[in-house]
Design a protein around this motif. Sequence first.
Motif, PDB file in Angstrom:
ATOM      1  N   ALA A 130      -2.127  -5.144  -1.741  1.00  0.00           N
ATOM      2  CA  ALA A 130      -1.739  -3.765  -2.046  1.00  0.00           C
ATOM      3  C   ALA A 130      -2.742  -3.124  -3.007  1.00  0.00           C
ATOM      4  O   ALA A 130      -3.108  -1.950  -2.858  1.00  0.00           O
ATOM      5  N   VAL A 131      -3.186  -3.920  -4.010  1.00  0.00           N
ATOM      6  CA  VAL A 131      -4.178  -3.392  -4.951  1.00  0.00           C
ATOM      7  C   VAL A 131      -5.477  -3.077  -4.204  1.00  0.00           C
ATOM      8  O   VAL A 131      -6.082  -2.005  -4.400  1.00  0.00           O
ATOM      9  N   ASP A 132      -5.901  -4.010  -3.349  1.00  0.00           N
ATOM     10  CA  ASP A 132      -7.130  -3.790  -2.579  1.00  0.00           C
ATOM     11  C   ASP A 132      -6.989  -2.572  -1.672  1.00  0.00           C
ATOM     12  O   ASP A 132      -7.923  -1.745  -1.543  1.00  0.00           O
ATOM     13  N   ALA A 133      -5.803  -2.473  -1.045  1.00  0.00           N
ATOM     14  CA  ALA A 133      -5.575  -1.334  -0.146  1.00  0.00           C
ATOM     15  C   ALA A 133      -5.553  -0.030  -0.947  1.00  0.00           C
ATOM     16  O   ALA A 133      -6.106   1.000  -0.510  1.00  0.00           O
ATOM     17  N   ALA A 134      -4.899  -0.068  -2.122  1.00  0.00           N
ATOM     18  CA  ALA A 134      -4.839   1.145  -2.946  1.00  0.00           C
ATOM     19  C   ALA A 134      -6.230   1.541  -3.415  1.00  0.00           C
ATOM     20  O   ALA A 134      -6.594   2.727  -3.396  1.00  0.00           O
ATOM     21  N   GLU A 135      -7.029   0.554  -3.821  1.00  0.00           N
ATOM     22  CA  GLU A 135      -8.397   0.852  -4.261  1.00  0.00           C
ATOM     23  C   GLU A 135      -9.211   1.419  -3.111  1.00  0.00           C
ATOM     24  O   GLU A 135      -9.996   2.366  -3.290  1.00  0.00           O
ATOM     25  N   ALA A 136      -9.004   0.845  -1.930  1.00  0.00           N
ATOM     26  CA  ALA A 136      -9.751   1.337  -0.765  1.00  0.00           C
ATOM     27  C   ALA A 136      -9.349   2.766  -0.417  1.00  0.00           C
ATOM     28  O   ALA A 136     -10.200   3.605  -0.077  1.00  0.00           O
ATOM     29  N   VAL A 137      -8.034   3.043  -0.503  1.00  0.00           N
ATOM     30  CA  VAL A 137      -7.547   4.389  -0.185  1.00  0.00           C
ATOM     31  C   VAL A 137      -8.082   5.373  -1.226  1.00  0.00           C
ATOM     32  O   VAL A 137      -8.564   6.465  -0.899  1.00  0.00           O
ATOM     33  N   GLU A 139     -10.710   5.086  -3.135  1.00  0.00           N
ATOM     34  CA  GLU A 139     -12.162   5.202  -3.029  1.00  0.00           C
ATOM     35  C   GLU A 139     -12.549   6.054  -1.813  1.00  0.00           C
ATOM     36  O   GLU A 139     -13.536   6.799  -1.855  1.00  0.00           O
ATOM     37  N   SER A 140     -11.758   5.949  -0.776  1.00  0.00           N
ATOM     38  CA  SER A 140     -12.093   6.744   0.401  1.00  0.00           C
ATOM     39  C   SER A 140     -11.658   8.207   0.218  1.00  0.00           C
ATOM     40  O   SER A 140     -12.305   9.122   0.718  1.00  0.00           O
ATOM     41  N   VAL A 141     -10.580   8.447  -0.526  1.00  0.00           N
ATOM     42  CA  VAL A 141     -10.099   9.815  -0.722  1.00  0.00           C
ATOM     43  C   VAL A 141     -10.847  10.461  -1.905  1.00  0.00           C
ATOM     44  O   VAL A 141     -11.341  11.577  -1.786  1.00  0.00           O
ATOM     45  N   ALA A 142     -10.896   9.775  -3.043  1.00  0.00           N
ATOM     46  CA  ALA A 142     -11.538  10.338  -4.209  1.00  0.00           C
ATOM     47  C   ALA A 142     -12.363   9.245  -4.856  1.00  0.00           C
ATOM     48  O   ALA A 142     -11.883   8.539  -5.739  1.00  0.00           O
ATOM     49  N   PRO A 143     -13.605   9.055  -4.455  1.00  0.00           N
ATOM     50  CA  PRO A 143     -14.404   7.972  -4.976  1.00  0.00           C
ATOM     51  C   PRO A 143     -14.667   8.090  -6.476  1.00  0.00           C
ATOM     52  O   PRO A 143     -14.834   7.070  -7.139  1.00  0.00           O
ATOM     53  N   GLN A 144     -14.660   9.273  -7.073  1.00  0.00           N
ATOM     54  CA  GLN A 144     -14.929   9.398  -8.473  1.00  0.00           C
ATOM     55  C   GLN A 144     -13.716   9.020  -9.321  1.00  0.00           C
ATOM     56  O   GLN A 144     -13.842   8.722 -10.507  1.00  0.00           O
ATOM     57  N   MET A 145     -12.531   8.949  -8.759  1.00  0.00           N
ATOM     58  CA  MET A 145     -11.331   8.602  -9.506  1.00  0.00           C
ATOM     59  C   MET A 145     -10.960   7.121  -9.365  1.00  0.00           C
ATOM     60  O   MET A 145      -9.904   6.705  -9.826  1.00  0.00           O
ATOM     61  N   ALA A 146     -11.771   6.387  -8.747  1.00  0.00           N
ATOM     62  CA  ALA A 146     -11.456   4.971  -8.498  1.00  0.00           C
ATOM     63  C   ALA A 146     -11.419   4.205  -9.794  1.00  0.00           C
ATOM     64  O   ALA A 146     -12.421   4.094 -10.480  1.00  0.00           O
ATOM     65  N   ASP A 147     -10.221   3.702 -10.109  1.00  0.00           N
ATOM     66  CA  ASP A 147     -10.023   2.899 -11.310  1.00  0.00           C
ATOM     67  C   ASP A 147      -9.189   1.685 -10.887  1.00  0.00           C
ATOM     68  O   ASP A 147      -8.017   1.817 -10.495  1.00  0.00           O
ATOM     69  N   ALA A 148      -9.766   0.503 -10.951  1.00  0.00           N
ATOM     70  CA  ALA A 148      -9.117  -0.720 -10.475  1.00  0.00           C
ATOM     71  C   ALA A 148      -7.890  -1.039 -11.317  1.00  0.00           C
ATOM     72  O   ALA A 148      -6.844  -1.453 -10.793  1.00  0.00           O
ATOM     73  N   GLU A 149      -7.965  -0.823 -12.609  1.00  0.00           N
ATOM     74  CA  GLU A 149      -6.839  -1.149 -13.494  1.00  0.00           C
ATOM     75  C   GLU A 149      -5.680  -0.201 -13.249  1.00  0.00           C
ATOM     76  O   GLU A 149      -4.513  -0.599 -13.266  1.00  0.00           O
ATOM     77  N   ALA A 150      -5.913   1.030 -13.008  1.00  0.00           N
ATOM     78  CA  ALA A 150      -4.850   2.005 -12.744  1.00  0.00           C
ATOM     79  C   ALA A 150      -4.171   1.683 -11.425  1.00  0.00           C
ATOM     80  O   ALA A 150      -2.938   1.765 -11.297  1.00  0.00           O
TER      81      ALA A 150
END
Length: 161
Positions: A130-137, A139-150
Amino acid sequence: MPQLNLDSYASQIFWLVVSLVVLFLILKNIALPRIAAGLEERSDAIEDDLDRAAEFRKKAEEAEAAYDRALADARSKAQEIAQKTRDEIQVEVNAATAKADAEIAARAAEGEKRIAEIRASAMQAVEEVAVDAAEAVIESVAPQMADAEAARAAVAEIVKG
């Protein structure tokens, strides 16, 4: 015929009386005591035989009573042994049942532990996916807002509740 001669009747009657007296004395003193002694011996022998038969009957009745007591004792002892054996077998069955129940409980606890471990592992894997999927989503929608911890914190909050 001399028997019919009337002159000799007196002597014939005399000798007849003498013969009968001698015959009576012989029978009285010799023959009849022997016959009486023989009858007495037979009577005594019969009484002895009857007494012995009564003794044997009494002994047979005593033997039968002893046999009946021994048979009753043997039956009661056999019942005691059978009951004791049943009790021992029941104790063994109860012990075997308790052992089997303990083994089943131990295996069930082990199985539940493994299921819990598998469930925890699966949940952890689901969270990571789920974390990987959320990060992928993200990053694909808003790459500048990608925060792994969030993303990890958001997935953890959703999984908890």
